[in-house]
Design an enzyme around this catalytic site. Structure first.
Site, short mmCIF file in Angstrom:
data_model
loop_
_atom_site.label_atom_id
_atom_site.label_comp_id
_atom_site.label_asym_id
_atom_site.label_seq_id
_atom_site.Cartn_x
_atom_site.Cartn_y
_atom_site.Cartn_z
N HIS A 75 0.83 -1.21 0.00
CA HIS A 75 0.00 0.00 0.00
C HIS A 75 0.87 1.26 0.00
O HIS A 75 2.03 1.24 0.40
CB HIS A 75 -0.88 0.05 1.25
CG HIS A 75 -2.05 -0.87 1.21
ND1 HIS A 75 -3.12 -0.74 2.06
CD2 HIS A 75 -2.32 -1.95 0.43
CE1 HIS A 75 -4.00 -1.70 1.81
NE2 HIS A 75 -3.53 -2.45 0.83
N GLU A 161 3.33 -0.57 4.13
CA GLU A 161 2.94 0.80 3.77
C GLU A 161 4.17 1.61 3.41
O GLU A 161 5.13 1.66 4.18
CB GLU A 161 2.22 1.46 4.95
CG GLU A 161 0.94 0.77 5.39
CD GLU A 161 -0.28 1.22 4.60
OE1 GLU A 161 -0.12 2.07 3.69
OE2 GLU A 161 -1.38 0.73 4.91
#
Length: 241
Positions: A75, A161
């Site tokens: 992500h 992330e």
């Protein structure tokens, strides 16, 4: 990491994009139907969420074979700097009877799920361990990593992330080369963890105690090792992935 050795050890199943219709129309989080696909993993609809529906079926099939080692969702993060991981605390969830859990088993399981992020931080300065979180709030129950962990039974289930803003160690936005280095550090960490497991129990336990020393999970205390615990430092920061 030796890529040939990793390919000999593991089968990598890569899905390059789970939201193609949304992205091509300018959205990175929602599909063309206006749905946040990373909240639909618990009960994906075949017509409205086809990428999640079919990828989950594939993961379930491999998981049932007993050969699925790890799930990782990649992500971008819009609020925090750096690169970090969201994972899942073991022995959590509505169906878990915590009175039946051995404290040492729990401490060791908590160290195991932190092993890969711990090793990534050693290989890449942009990866910040203290920004990782393993807590699961109610709003995250439908995310990929939580469903794969709790429903499909894969403890090593993560979201990596990478910040839209950049890395605090460099003070600049990330480039494609930076993202490639994140991938390299992931593979290097996976190879290092694999080596430790293959060498033997003592080597693996040594790595887990290193994770414990860093995060204060209680494993060393339960093992009789002299160590001062100061709480779980990894579980800081708000989980938004």
């Amino acid at each position: 990491a030796n890529p040939n050795r990793l390919r000999r050890t593991y089968v990598f199943k890569c899905v390059p994009m789970l939201n193609p219709d949304g992205v091509i129309n300018g959205s990175y989080r929602c599909s063309l139907a206006g749905t946040d696909l990373n909240r639909t993993w618990a009960n994906p609809n075949k017509r409205r969420h086809p990428p999640i529906y079919y990828v989950k079926k594939m993961i379930d099939r491999v998981s049932r074979s007993g050969r699925l080692v790890l799930f990782c969702d990649l992500h971008g993060h819009s609020r925090k700097e750096d690169v970090f991981v969201y994972g899942c605390e073991p022995f959590r969830g509505r169906d878990v009877d915590r009175d039946c859990i051995d404290p040492r088993d729990e401490a060791e399981a908590r160290a195991r799920v932190r092993l890969l992020p711990f090793l990534m931080a050693r290989h890449n300065p942009a990866f910040v361990l203290r920004k990782c979180s393993f807590k699961v709030s109610k709003s995250k129950q439908g995310t990929g990593r939580v469903v794969v962990c709790r429903e499909l039974g894969v403890p090593n289930s993560y979201t990596i992330e990478a910040s839209f803003a950049g890395a605090s160690c460099s003070g600049r936005h990330m480039t494609s080369h930076d993202f490639e280095e994140v991938g390299n550090s992931f593979c290097a960490a996976l190879a290092e963890a694999t080596d430790a497991i293959e060498v033997g129990v003592e080597t693996e336990l040594d790595l887990l105690h290193q994770v414990d020393d860093c995060c204060g999970l209680g494993l060393a205390a339960l093992s009789g090792k002299d160590m001062t615990m100061d709480g779980d430092q990894v579980d800081s920061g708000e989980d938004s992935g």
